[in-house]
Design an enzyme around this catalytic site. Sequence first.
Site, PDB file in Angstrom:
ATOM      1  N   HIS A 122       1.082  -1.207  -0.192  1.00  0.00           N
ATOM      2  CA  HIS A 122       0.141   0.148   0.023  1.00  0.00           C
ATOM      3  C   HIS A 122       1.014   1.080  -0.059  1.00  0.00           C
ATOM      4  O   HIS A 122       2.088   1.060   0.364  1.00  0.00           O
ATOM      5  CB  HIS A 122      -0.757  -0.064   1.366  1.00  0.00           C
ATOM      6  CG  HIS A 122      -1.732   1.040   1.406  1.00  0.00           C
ATOM      7  ND1 HIS A 122      -1.511   2.526   1.704  1.00  0.00           N
ATOM      8  CD2 HIS A 122      -3.352   0.924   1.180  1.00  0.00           C
ATOM      9  CE1 HIS A 122      -2.723   2.965   1.808  1.00  0.00           C
ATOM     10  NE2 HIS A 122      -3.752   2.322   1.620  1.00  0.00           N
ATOM     11  N   ASP A 199       2.801  -3.978   8.439  1.00  0.00           N
ATOM     12  CA  ASP A 199       1.758  -3.300   8.176  1.00  0.00           C
ATOM     13  C   ASP A 199       0.417  -4.224   8.425  1.00  0.00           C
ATOM     14  O   ASP A 199       0.239  -4.969   7.503  1.00  0.00           O
ATOM     15  CB  ASP A 199       1.765  -2.832   6.912  1.00  0.00           C
ATOM     16  CG  ASP A 199       0.637  -1.900   6.342  1.00  0.00           C
ATOM     17  OD1 ASP A 199      -0.441  -2.117   6.997  1.00  0.00           O
ATOM     18  OD2 ASP A 199       0.663  -1.537   5.227  1.00  0.00           O
ATOM     19  N   GLN A 202      -4.753  -4.680   7.071  1.00  0.00           N
ATOM     20  CA  GLN A 202      -5.783  -5.838   6.726  1.00  0.00           C
ATOM     21  C   GLN A 202      -5.609  -7.165   7.885  1.00  0.00           C
ATOM     22  O   GLN A 202      -6.410  -7.833   7.802  1.00  0.00           O
ATOM     23  CB  GLN A 202      -5.300  -6.224   5.508  1.00  0.00           C
ATOM     24  CG  GLN A 202      -5.484  -5.212   4.209  1.00  0.00           C
ATOM     25  CD  GLN A 202      -7.086  -4.385   4.245  1.00  0.00           C
ATOM     26  OE1 GLN A 202      -7.883  -5.165   4.528  1.00  0.00           O
ATOM     27  NE2 GLN A 202      -6.998  -3.209   4.028  1.00  0.00           N
ATOM     28  N   LYS A 225     -10.626  -0.608  10.217  1.00  0.00           N
ATOM     29  CA  LYS A 225     -10.671  -1.726   9.739  1.00  0.00           C
ATOM     30  C   LYS A 225     -10.951  -2.985  10.694  1.00  0.00           C
ATOM     31  O   LYS A 225     -11.150  -4.230  10.169  1.00  0.00           O
ATOM     32  CB  LYS A 225      -9.179  -2.249   9.138  1.00  0.00           C
ATOM     33  CG  LYS A 225      -8.482  -0.749   8.234  1.00  0.00           C
ATOM     34  CD  LYS A 225      -8.805  -1.024   6.996  1.00  0.00           C
ATOM     35  CE  LYS A 225      -7.745  -0.126   6.286  1.00  0.00           C
ATOM     36  NZ  LYS A 225      -8.040   0.390   4.944  1.00  0.00           N
ATOM     37  N   CYS A 363      -4.695   2.110  -3.777  1.00  0.00           N
ATOM     38  CA  CYS A 363      -3.453   2.921  -2.983  1.00  0.00           C
ATOM     39  C   CYS A 363      -2.260   1.961  -3.427  1.00  0.00           C
ATOM     40  O   CYS A 363      -1.424   1.766  -2.552  1.00  0.00           O
ATOM     41  CB  CYS A 363      -3.490   3.172  -1.703  1.00  0.00           C
ATOM     42  SG  CYS A 363      -4.909   4.327  -1.357  1.00  0.00           S
TER      43      CYS A 363
HETATM   44  N1  PMP Z   1      -1.660  -0.409   4.799  1.00  0.00           N
HETATM   45  C1  PMP Z   1      -2.632  -1.091   4.471  1.00  0.00           C
HETATM   46  C2  PMP Z   1      -2.290  -2.611   3.762  1.00  0.00           C
HETATM   47  C3  PMP Z   1      -4.064  -0.690   4.190  1.00  0.00           C
HETATM   48  O1  PMP Z   1      -4.913  -1.737   3.317  1.00  0.00           O
HETATM   49  C4  PMP Z   1      -4.268   0.612   4.568  1.00  0.00           C
HETATM   50  C5  PMP Z   1      -5.706   1.143   4.561  1.00  0.00           C
HETATM   51  N2  PMP Z   1      -6.549   0.969   3.213  1.00  0.00           N
HETATM   52  C6  PMP Z   1      -3.319   1.482   5.096  1.00  0.00           C
HETATM   53  C7  PMP Z   1      -2.059   0.808   5.103  1.00  0.00           C
HETATM   54  C8  PMP Z   1      -3.624   2.646   5.508  1.00  0.00           C
HETATM   55  O2  PMP Z   1      -4.412   2.778   6.585  1.00  0.00           O
HETATM   56  P1  PMP Z   1      -5.252   3.972   6.979  1.00  0.00           P
HETATM   57  O3  PMP Z   1      -5.597   4.754   6.035  1.00  0.00           O
HETATM   58  O4  PMP Z   1      -6.195   3.411   7.993  1.00  0.00           O
HETATM   59  O5  PMP Z   1      -4.128   4.883   7.686  1.00  0.00           O
END
Ligand code: PMP
Length: 405
Positions: A122, A199, A202, A225, A363
Site C-alpha cells: 500500500h 503493516d 488488513q 478496519k 493505493c
Molecule cells: N496499509 C494497508 C495494507 C491498508 O490496507 C491501508 C488502508 N487501506 C493502510 C495501510 C492505511 O491505513 P489508514 O488509511 O487507515 O491509515
Amino acid sequence: MSLDVVAIRQQFPILQRTVDGNPLVYLDNAATTQKPQAVIDAISHYCTHCNSNVHRGAHTLADEATRLYEAAREKVANFINAFDKKEVIWTAGTTESINIVANGAKQLLKAGDEVIVTEMEHHANLVTWQQVCKVSGATLKIAPITDDGELNLAEFQRLLCDATKFVAIPHISNALGTINPLSELIPMAKAVGAWVMIDGAQGIAHGDVDVQALGCDFYAFSGHKFFAPTGIGVLWGRAEVLCDWPVWQTGGEMISVVTYESATWGELPNRLEAGTPNIAGAVGLGAAIDWFNTLDLEAVKQHEKRLMDKAVELSATVDGLIIKGNAANKIGVFSFVIEGTHPADIGFLLDKQGIAIRTGDHCAQPLMQRLGVPGTARASFSIYNTVEDIEALFIALKKVKMMLM
Ligand code: PMP
C-alpha cells in the site's frame, strides 16, 4: 461452533439500509468495516456521560475518562498479546503508525544501510519508506512477488544482508488478499539483525494477531478496519525498541521536565503520544475488541474461508473474469478484472444494484503496474457478510456484463 451471522448482522444498524431501493450488500470491508451497536453505544456513552480530557484532570469526569481510555489500551494489549500495555501507542491509524516508525528510522539510518519493502505495498508503506531512504541516504530494496501475487521467498532471502536495517512488510495485501508467511519472513529478517515492521491494516481485520508469536518489532493497524471508528489506530512496538525510538511529535503529555531552554521526554507510552488523544476513538476500539471477543475465532475463520471459497467457485460462472492473486492463499479480499470491461464501470453498475465494492488501484499503483492492469474491482468480506451476499454479487456481475458488452 458455527457463526450466527444472522444475529451478528442484526447488531450492525447500517446493514439494514437500502441504496437506490436495493438492500445494501456491503463488500468494501478492506476499505473500512461497519460498526456494531456496541461500539456506537460505547462512544455515545463516553460522550454523553464521561467526556473529559485524560490524565491531567482533578475531577471525577477526568478520572472516568482516563480509566476508560487506559482500559481500552489494556484491551488492545491483551488482544494482540503485547508483552506490556505500555507498548501500545495510540495513533490516528496505520498511516500515522508507519510514519512514527519511519520518522525514527530517518534519523537512525545512513548511507549504505538498506530498507526492504515488497512489490505489494500500500502507498502508506511504500512512499513513507521511499522518503525515509531519500532523506537518510539509505537504499530502498523492493522484494519481488510472483505473477500470482505471492512474495518470492527466495528473492526476499537474497535481498537480506548485513546492510539490511529495516524490513517493512504487509501482513495481508489490501489489493490482493495475499496472506504473507510472516512466521517464515520475520525470522529471516531478524537473522540479519533488521528491525521488522508489519503493516497490519488488513491483518487486524481477521482478529488473529499475536505479536509475541510473530517476533516482529513493530505492528501497525487502524481501528476502522476492525469495527471501530476512523481516526484511531495503534502502533505496537517492543518496549526495548520504543523506549529509545526518536520522538515523533512534541508537546503536552509526552514530556518529563521542561525549561525554557530544553525538555526531556516521558516514559512509554506517553513519549510517543503528544497532545490530547482521540479518547472517544480509543473507547470505541476497546468496545470493538470486547464485541469481537464474544465470537468464536475458529468459527470466524471458517466463515471467512467459506465466503472466499464461494466467490472463487462462482467466478467460474462469469466469462472473462480473472481473479488477481492466488485464490488458494487469500483472505477477505477478492480482487478481479473482467476482460473487455473497466473496473470503474463495474463498480458504478454494482452500486446501482446496492452492492458496494471498491475499484481502482487500491493505493498500490506500482503493484497494478506489476500486474499489468490499470486497476481491479475489489470485493472484500467481513464476518457479517453471507454466502447470499456473494451470490448477489455474482448475479449482479452477470447483469453488469450484459450491460457493458
Ligand atoms: N496499509 C494497508 C495494507 C491498508 O490496507 C491501508 C488502508 N487501506 C493502510 C495501510 C492505511 O491505513 P489508514 O488509511 O487507515 O491509515
